[in-house]
Design an enzyme around this catalytic site. Structure first.
Site, short mmCIF file in Angstrom:
data_model
loop_
_atom_site.label_atom_id
_atom_site.label_comp_id
_atom_site.label_asym_id
_atom_site.label_seq_id
_atom_site.Cartn_x
_atom_site.Cartn_y
_atom_site.Cartn_z
CG ASN A 9 1.50 -5.00 8.44
OD1 ASN A 9 0.96 -4.64 9.49
ND2 ASN A 9 2.72 -5.53 8.39
CD1 TRP A 10 -3.27 -0.44 7.48
CD2 TRP A 10 -4.71 0.26 9.04
NE1 TRP A 10 -4.45 -0.15 6.84
CE2 TRP A 10 -5.35 0.29 7.79
CE3 TRP A 10 -5.43 0.65 10.17
CZ2 TRP A 10 -6.68 0.70 7.63
CZ3 TRP A 10 -6.75 1.07 10.01
CH2 TRP A 10 -7.36 1.09 8.75
CE LYS A 11 5.03 -2.77 8.19
NZ LYS A 11 6.41 -2.76 7.75
CG HIS A 99 5.73 -8.53 9.47
ND1 HIS A 99 6.84 -7.76 9.73
CD2 HIS A 99 5.17 -8.01 8.35
CE1 HIS A 99 6.92 -6.80 8.81
NE2 HIS A 99 5.93 -6.94 7.96
CD GLU A 101 8.01 -4.39 10.56
OE1 GLU A 101 6.88 -4.32 11.07
OE2 GLU A 101 8.32 -3.82 9.50
CD GLU A 171 5.87 -8.63 3.99
OE1 GLU A 171 5.21 -7.72 3.51
OE2 GLU A 171 6.09 -8.74 5.21
N GLY A 177 9.86 -1.32 3.99
CA GLY A 177 9.97 0.05 4.52
C GLY A 177 11.18 0.82 4.03
CB SER A 217 9.20 -0.81 -0.94
OG SER A 217 9.96 -0.57 0.23
N GLY A 238 2.67 -2.22 3.39
CA GLY A 238 2.85 -1.54 4.67
C GLY A 238 2.59 -0.05 4.53
N GLY A 239 3.65 0.71 4.35
CA GLY A 239 3.58 2.17 4.31
C GLY A 239 2.48 2.72 3.42
P1 PGA Z 1 6.27 -1.76 3.37
O1 PGA Z 1 5.94 -2.91 4.43
O2 PGA Z 1 5.22 -1.84 2.28
O3 PGA Z 1 6.21 -0.48 4.14
O4 PGA Z 1 7.62 -2.04 2.83
C1 PGA Z 1 5.50 -4.18 4.03
C2 PGA Z 1 5.29 -5.06 5.23
O5 PGA Z 1 6.03 -4.93 6.21
O6 PGA Z 1 4.37 -5.89 5.23
#
Ligand code: PGA
Length: 261
Positions: A9-11, A99, A101, A171, A177, A217, A238-239
């Protein structure tokens, strides 16, 4: 047997040019992997980069494209939204929905997520339906109820076949994050609970087939332990998915402990 998935997930990151650079790097770093043993790999760029990334990847050759969101109507007076047929037209096969967010910053509700999941499935794409508790909810001992209720609402009205073909991502919000991964055994326990909830609202067969990922993470150093758990079918990253080397290491780590059919 459930085929594992590693999804990135590149956000809200990467211009078109940067996205092309990243996906080319991922392609090179995963080129020599045994395609029969490789998990399904999905990358989810921002909408504007989907087409360029898709042009670089050959579909069906190991790396698929996903969108990070969608609207549930196909077209019309919905300024600023992007619909599933338009995402499909860009050659994406997956769409992340729900998600945390989006729930937190854009007021997305389980009712919206359910409508989006139905729209995604009705156009033959695969939803990655996210759920998970906040730190406050975990500390109050409400994790199980929160996650169960999200899943019941998000899957409402889906056929058994649609549920079986969907992907769920557990998640925990406090792990996203933050560098703090959820203990693997605990993530597995919650994922089992999600699977049992799916069995209750759909069927045991669809619960056995639906792939449930862990997200929060995930790093090259955590993936093997996560993948060795009985019910964790992959990761939403994500990251670490923004670094080709880390993402490739996560894919390789997943291959060490799983043998997809
Ligand atoms: P993260 O994000 O790996 O940076 O914790 C995961 C996500 O939001 O899907």
């Amino acid at each position: 047997m459930r085929k594992p998935i590693i999804a990135g997930n590149w956000k809200l990151n990467k211009t078109v040019e940067e996205a092309i650079e990243l996906v080319e790097d991922i392609k090179v770093k995963t080129m020599d992997l045994d395609k029969n043993r490789m998990p399904t790999v999905v990358v989810c760029p921002v909408f504007t980069a989907i087409k360029s990334v898709a042009d670089i990847l050959e579909r069906g050759k190991g790396i698929y494209i996903g969108a990070q969101n969608c609207y549930w109507e196909d077209s019309g007076a919905f300024t600023g939204e992007v619909s599933v047929p338009i995402i499909k037209d860009l050659c994406a096969s997956y769409v992340i929905t729900g998600h945390s967010e989006r729930r937190q910053y854009f007021g997305e509700t389980d009712e919206n997520i359910n409508k989006k999941a139905k729209a995604i499935l009705s156009h033959g794409l695969i939803p990655i339906i996210c759920c998970g508790e906040t730190l406050e909810q975990r500390e109050a001992g409400r994790t199980d109820d929160i996650v169960k209720n999200q899943i019941i609402a998000d899957l409402q009205g889906l056929t058994e076949e649609q549920v079986a073909g969907s992907v769920i991502a557990y998640e925990p919000v406090w792990a996203i994050g933050t560098g703090k991964t959820c203990d693997s055994a605990e993530a597995n326990r919650v994922i089992k609970l999600i699977r049992d909830t799916v069995a209750q609202v759909s069927s045991r067969d669809s619960a056995d087939k639906v792939r449930i990922l862990y997200g929060g993470s995930v790093k090259p150093s955590t993936i093997e332990e996560q993948m060795s758990q009985s019910d964790i079918d992959g990761a939403l990253v994500g990251g670490a998915s923004l670094k080709a080397e880390d993402f490739a290491q996560i894919i390789k780590g997943a291959m060490l402990v799983s043998s997809p059919n």
